[in-house]
Design a protein around this motif. Structure first.
Motif, short mmCIF file in Angstrom:
data_model
loop_
_atom_site.label_atom_id
_atom_site.label_comp_id
_atom_site.label_asym_id
_atom_site.label_seq_id
_atom_site.Cartn_x
_atom_site.Cartn_y
_atom_site.Cartn_z
N GLN A 31 0.67 -1.32 -0.03
CA GLN A 31 -0.06 0.07 -0.02
C GLN A 31 0.92 1.30 -0.13
N HIS A 34 2.50 1.54 -3.46
CA HIS A 34 1.63 2.27 -4.40
C HIS A 34 1.43 3.58 -4.17
N TRP A 89 -4.30 6.90 -1.34
CA TRP A 89 -4.26 5.44 -1.99
C TRP A 89 -5.63 4.72 -1.46
N GLU A 91 -7.47 1.25 -1.89
CA GLU A 91 -7.39 -0.21 -2.25
C GLU A 91 -8.83 -0.52 -2.93
N THR A 98 -6.03 3.35 2.59
CA THR A 98 -5.20 2.58 3.20
C THR A 98 -3.93 3.63 3.26
N CYS A 99 -3.61 4.36 2.48
CA CYS A 99 -2.21 5.19 2.85
C CYS A 99 -2.25 6.54 2.11
#
Length: 121
Positions: A31, A34, A89, A91, A98-99
């Motif tokens: 994560q 990405h 980010w 998912e 997530t991030c």
């Protein structure tokens, strides 16, 4: 004049790695990767991004922990309101935040938005 120290900040949800969610470490690292790659690609023409990438093995990345999804979403809103380039980010297909990663910045330009977050452990 000394060169500006550029840092890429990555903020990962800490609760994803703990019960009841307990994502595997590899999934959490993915994560962060990405988000960091996405924001770097999106801002690849920015002079700070180019300078950061030119540092090769000397690049500085700081990985911080947000306690939960709400904290990460709030940070994203704050960064957007202050015109700080970042990527939140999400998912897919689960649509789970997530991030978040910022493009490389001089620390002094963005630290105020991140100082409440601790280093990821």
């Amino acid at each position: 004049m000394a060169a500006r120290v550029l840092v890429q900040y990555v903020v990962l949800r800490g609760d994803l790695g703990r019960e009841p969610l307990a994502w595997p470490l590899g999934a959490l690292v993915a994560q962060a990767c990405h988000a960091a790659l996405a924001v770097t690609h999106s801002h690849r023409q920015h002079p700070d991004t180019a300078a950061y990438l030119a540092q090769g093995g000397s690049m500085r990345t700081v990985v911080l922990e947000a306690p939960d999804e709400c904290a990460l979403a709030t940070l994203a809103t704050t960064l957007q309101q202050n015109s700080i380039d970042h990527k939140l980010w999400i998912e897919e297909p689960e649509h789970i935040i997530t991030c978040l990663a910022l493009r490389p910045y001089p620390k002094e330009e963005v630290h105020q938005y991140l100082k409440k977050f601790k280093l990821l452990k």
